[in-house]
Design a protein around this motif. Structure first.
Motif, PDB file in Angstrom:
ATOM      1  N   ASN A 296      19.694 -16.969 -91.635  1.00  0.00           N
ATOM      2  CA  ASN A 296      18.258 -16.954 -91.929  1.00  0.00           C
ATOM      3  C   ASN A 296      17.532 -15.900 -91.088  1.00  0.00           C
ATOM      4  N   VAL A 297      18.286 -14.943 -90.551  1.00  0.00           N
ATOM      5  CA  VAL A 297      17.702 -13.803 -89.833  1.00  0.00           C
ATOM      6  C   VAL A 297      18.062 -12.525 -90.588  1.00  0.00           C
ATOM      7  N   TYR A 298      17.087 -11.603 -90.682  1.00  0.00           N
ATOM      8  CA  TYR A 298      17.264 -10.394 -91.493  1.00  0.00           C
ATOM      9  C   TYR A 298      16.940  -9.124 -90.714  1.00  0.00           C
ATOM     10  N   THR A 299      17.088  -9.138 -89.403  1.00  0.00           N
ATOM     11  CA  THR A 299      16.718  -8.061 -88.491  1.00  0.00           C
ATOM     12  C   THR A 299      15.196  -7.990 -88.353  1.00  0.00           C
ATOM     13  N   LEU A 300      14.744  -7.380 -87.281  1.00  0.00           N
ATOM     14  CA  LEU A 300      13.299  -7.202 -87.068  1.00  0.00           C
ATOM     15  C   LEU A 300      12.672  -6.434 -88.222  1.00  0.00           C
ATOM     16  N   ILE A 301      13.278  -5.316 -88.593  1.00  0.00           N
ATOM     17  CA  ILE A 301      12.715  -4.489 -89.671  1.00  0.00           C
ATOM     18  C   ILE A 301      12.702  -5.256 -90.980  1.00  0.00           C
ATOM     19  N   GLY A 302      13.814  -5.892 -91.309  1.00  0.00           N
ATOM     20  CA  GLY A 302      13.912  -6.611 -92.569  1.00  0.00           C
ATOM     21  C   GLY A 302      12.908  -7.747 -92.667  1.00  0.00           C
ATOM     22  N   GLU A 303      12.749  -8.522 -91.607  1.00  0.00           N
ATOM     23  CA  GLU A 303      11.860  -9.673 -91.658  1.00  0.00           C
ATOM     24  C   GLU A 303      10.400  -9.257 -91.768  1.00  0.00           C
ATOM     25  N   VAL A 304      10.029  -8.187 -91.088  1.00  0.00           N
ATOM     26  CA  VAL A 304       8.646  -7.717 -91.185  1.00  0.00           C
ATOM     27  C   VAL A 304       8.335  -7.257 -92.600  1.00  0.00           C
ATOM     28  N   TYR A 305       9.231  -6.478 -93.201  1.00  0.00           N
ATOM     29  CA  TYR A 305       8.978  -5.988 -94.560  1.00  0.00           C
ATOM     30  C   TYR A 305       9.024  -7.113 -95.586  1.00  0.00           C
ATOM     31  N   VAL A 306       9.982  -8.021 -95.457  1.00  0.00           N
ATOM     32  CA  VAL A 306      10.094  -9.121 -96.416  1.00  0.00           C
ATOM     33  C   VAL A 306       8.850 -10.009 -96.362  1.00  0.00           C
ATOM     34  N   ASN A 307       8.336 -10.259 -95.163  1.00  0.00           N
ATOM     35  CA  ASN A 307       7.200 -11.166 -95.024  1.00  0.00           C
ATOM     36  C   ASN A 307       5.859 -10.498 -95.269  1.00  0.00           C
ATOM     37  N   CYS A 308       5.747  -9.200 -94.921  1.00  0.00           N
ATOM     38  CA  CYS A 308       4.429  -8.543 -94.950  1.00  0.00           C
ATOM     39  C   CYS A 308       4.301  -7.449 -95.994  1.00  0.00           C
ATOM     40  N   GLY A 309       5.398  -6.995 -96.599  1.00  0.00           N
ATOM     41  CA  GLY A 309       5.319  -5.949 -97.601  1.00  0.00           C
ATOM     42  C   GLY A 309       5.423  -4.558 -96.996  1.00  0.00           C
ATOM     43  N   TYR A 310       5.442  -3.557 -97.880  1.00  0.00           N
ATOM     44  CA  TYR A 310       5.694  -2.177 -97.451  1.00  0.00           C
ATOM     45  C   TYR A 310       4.548  -1.601 -96.620  1.00  0.00           C
ATOM     46  N   MET A 311       3.312  -1.790 -97.067  1.00  0.00           N
ATOM     47  CA  MET A 311       2.195  -1.139 -96.368  1.00  0.00           C
ATOM     48  C   MET A 311       1.993  -1.717 -94.975  1.00  0.00           C
ATOM     49  N   VAL A 312       1.866  -3.044 -94.871  1.00  0.00           N
ATOM     50  CA  VAL A 312       1.654  -3.677 -93.573  1.00  0.00           C
ATOM     51  C   VAL A 312       2.851  -3.445 -92.666  1.00  0.00           C
ATOM     52  N   GLY A 313       4.056  -3.522 -93.239  1.00  0.00           N
ATOM     53  CA  GLY A 313       5.257  -3.304 -92.446  1.00  0.00           C
ATOM     54  C   GLY A 313       5.330  -1.902 -91.879  1.00  0.00           C
ATOM     55  N   THR A 314       4.993  -0.919 -92.685  1.00  0.00           N
ATOM     56  CA  THR A 314       5.021   0.471 -92.220  1.00  0.00           C
ATOM     57  C   THR A 314       3.991   0.709 -91.130  1.00  0.00           C
ATOM     58  N   LEU A 315       2.777   0.178 -91.312  1.00  0.00           N
ATOM     59  CA  LEU A 315       1.744   0.313 -90.282  1.00  0.00           C
ATOM     60  C   LEU A 315       2.144  -0.407 -88.999  1.00  0.00           C
ATOM     61  N   TYR A 316       2.769  -1.567 -89.133  1.00  0.00           N
ATOM     62  CA  TYR A 316       3.199  -2.325 -87.962  1.00  0.00           C
ATOM     63  C   TYR A 316       4.191  -1.520 -87.137  1.00  0.00           C
ATOM     64  N   PHE A 317       5.181  -0.927 -87.782  1.00  0.00           N
ATOM     65  CA  PHE A 317       6.193  -0.182 -87.030  1.00  0.00           C
ATOM     66  C   PHE A 317       5.636   1.129 -86.486  1.00  0.00           C
ATOM     67  N   PHE A 318       4.661   1.708 -87.166  1.00  0.00           N
ATOM     68  CA  PHE A 318       4.022   2.903 -86.616  1.00  0.00           C
ATOM     69  C   PHE A 318       3.342   2.572 -85.292  1.00  0.00           C
ATOM     70  N   PHE A 319       2.542   1.506 -85.274  1.00  0.00           N
ATOM     71  CA  PHE A 319       1.817   1.155 -84.053  1.00  0.00           C
ATOM     72  C   PHE A 319       2.751   0.564 -82.996  1.00  0.00           C
ATOM     73  N   LEU A 320       3.823  -0.098 -83.432  1.00  0.00           N
ATOM     74  CA  LEU A 320       4.826  -0.555 -82.463  1.00  0.00           C
ATOM     75  C   LEU A 320       5.492   0.647 -81.799  1.00  0.00           C
ATOM     76  N   GLY A 321       5.710   1.720 -82.561  1.00  0.00           N
ATOM     77  CA  GLY A 321       6.250   2.944 -81.984  1.00  0.00           C
ATOM     78  C   GLY A 321       5.281   3.570 -80.996  1.00  0.00           C
ATOM     79  N   VAL A 322       3.996   3.584 -81.333  1.00  0.00           N
ATOM     80  CA  VAL A 322       2.979   4.102 -80.408  1.00  0.00           C
ATOM     81  C   VAL A 322       3.001   3.304 -79.104  1.00  0.00           C
ATOM     82  N   TYR A 323       3.067   1.993 -79.215  1.00  0.00           N
ATOM     83  CA  TYR A 323       3.049   1.131 -78.032  1.00  0.00           C
ATOM     84  C   TYR A 323       4.318   1.299 -77.195  1.00  0.00           C
ATOM     85  N   ALA A 324       5.479   1.279 -77.844  1.00  0.00           N
ATOM     86  CA  ALA A 324       6.746   1.382 -77.114  1.00  0.00           C
ATOM     87  C   ALA A 324       6.865   2.717 -76.396  1.00  0.00           C
ATOM     88  N   TYR A 325       6.465   3.806 -77.041  1.00  0.00           N
ATOM     89  CA  TYR A 325       6.540   5.118 -76.397  1.00  0.00           C
ATOM     90  C   TYR A 325       5.488   5.265 -75.306  1.00  0.00           C
TER      91      TYR A 325
END
Length: 388
Positions: A296-325
């Protein structure tokens, strides 16, 4: 970053995924597991690409910040070390008392899987002690004047407590975070020998709770298969989920806000908590395989996209990249900031399993702890080094 290293955010997020995909292509046909499909690979490309773009967005500013600092000689005040020792002893004592109360008249071997430190106040402490475990592990290499006997005692007791919790990822996470710290400080080199040692340590830490909580009927073949399943459960789970005739999509748009929703409910609501755990299990083994495993786990990337869709998922990982860097560029300013980045990097690394490592309360609590300690202790670069 214009150069390759083993501790930049995109490597920590993408490296384990790519490695597991390659290993799965080799091991899955031999062990009766399904193979990775193209739909899952597409999601990995979208997520990693968005995350990398977020990092590149902040890089021009971050490079200027990084040039102003140095990570050659860290100092840590004696009061900060004493605070760490006392609070760690306090939290460990609470965990031991809770364990004693939970067991009551039972023996330790009667403890059930994930029965200990999973709810209430002790669950939060169980998350916070991972920060202390990272600190005491790196103290064996870092010259911050921590008594090694005391450090060894805390490392052993916290490892035992985390093992008894039964959550294997939380046992491995502090070890991964400590390794990120040591590699970034060049206290440990990335070599084939060290990678083999790390893999052996991870395997041993995984096997301890597996053997402790497994029943007597578990065979060697089952344990080996379960080990392979556990580490590939995320990518295989996503593949199996995407192979369905009808793929449920955007099933929980509030998925990435789980922590904030629960915090609001705790402070002002009626305790109507939401959970970042997928309820749908999918089979990741072939019909003719010796053992059947479901995930019932689909990786961080998979779970975000499956639950939130393409647009929200893409924005989430963009800002997560900004924060992590951003954390990456600030990490050379002190022990606590580097530990903060190493912890977040460890959570990104374990994104190969699922999203719980960046959605659970301890993801925020441990960062807050390191951030507060940085400002309180003013653990910065050695003045003597700067004069040189």
């Amino acid at each position: 970053m214009k150069k390759w290293n083993f501790y930049s955010p995109v490597v920590l997020l993408g490296g384990p995924l790519i490695s597991l995909i390659l290993l799965s292509c080799i091991l899955s046909p031999m062990m009766g597991f399904i193979t990775i499909n193209s739909k899952a690979l597409n999601l990995f490309i979208y997520g990693l690409g968005s995350f990398w773009l977020g990092g590149m967005f902040i890089t021009p500013i971050g490079e200027k910040i990084m040039k102003k600092g140095s990570n050659t000689a860290f100092q840590l005040k004696s009061k900060t070390r004493l605070f760490f020792h006392l609070t760690c002893a306090f939290f460990v004592a609470i965990m031991l008392l809770n364990l004693h109360s939970l067991l009551s008249n039972r023996s330790l071997i009667m403890l059930e899987d994930q029965e200990f430190a999973q709810r209430g106040f002790e669950a939060h402490i169980g998350g916070l002690i991972m920060a202390y475990l990272m600190f005491y592990i790196i103290s064996f290499w870092e010259k911050i004047s921590v008594n090694r006997i005391l450090a060894f005692f805390f490392v052993c007791i916290i490892f035992i407590l985390k093992m008894l919790s039964g959550i294997r990822g939380n046992i491995i996470l502090p070890l991964i975070g400590a390794c990120i710290y040591l590699v970034s400080r060049k206290l440990v080199k990335v070599s084939l020998k060290n990678l083999l040692v790390l893999c052996t340590a991870v395997f041993a830490l995984f096997m301890l709770p597996t053997l402790f909580f497994s029943n007597d009927e578990s065979t060697t073949n089952y344990i080996v298969s379960y080990f392979v399943f556990y580490f590939s459960a995320g990518i295989l789970g996503l593949s199996s989920y995407m192979e369905q005739h009808y793929v449920p999509w955007e099933v929980n748009p509030d998925f990435i806000y789980t922590f904030y929703i629960n915090l609001w409910e705790k402070l002002f609501g009626n305790a109507n908590y939401v959970f970042a755990i997928n309820s749908e299990f999918v089979t990741v083994t072939l019909p003719n395989s010796e053992f059947t495993f479901s995930s019932n786990v689909y990786t961080l990337i998979g779970e975000v996209y499956v639950n939130c869709g393409y647009m929200v998922g893409t924005l989430y990982f963009f800002f997560l990249g900004v924060y992590a860097y951003s954390l990456y560029f600030l990490s050379n300013r002190g022990v606590m900031l580097l530990l903060l980045y190493a912890f977040v990097g460890g959570c990104l690394f374990l994104g190969m399993f699922g999203s719980q490592y960046v959605l659970m309360p301890y993801f925020y609590e441990i960062q807050l702890l390191f951030l507060l300690l940085h400002f309180v202790s003013k653990s910065t670069v050695s003045k003597s080094f700067l004069r040189k």
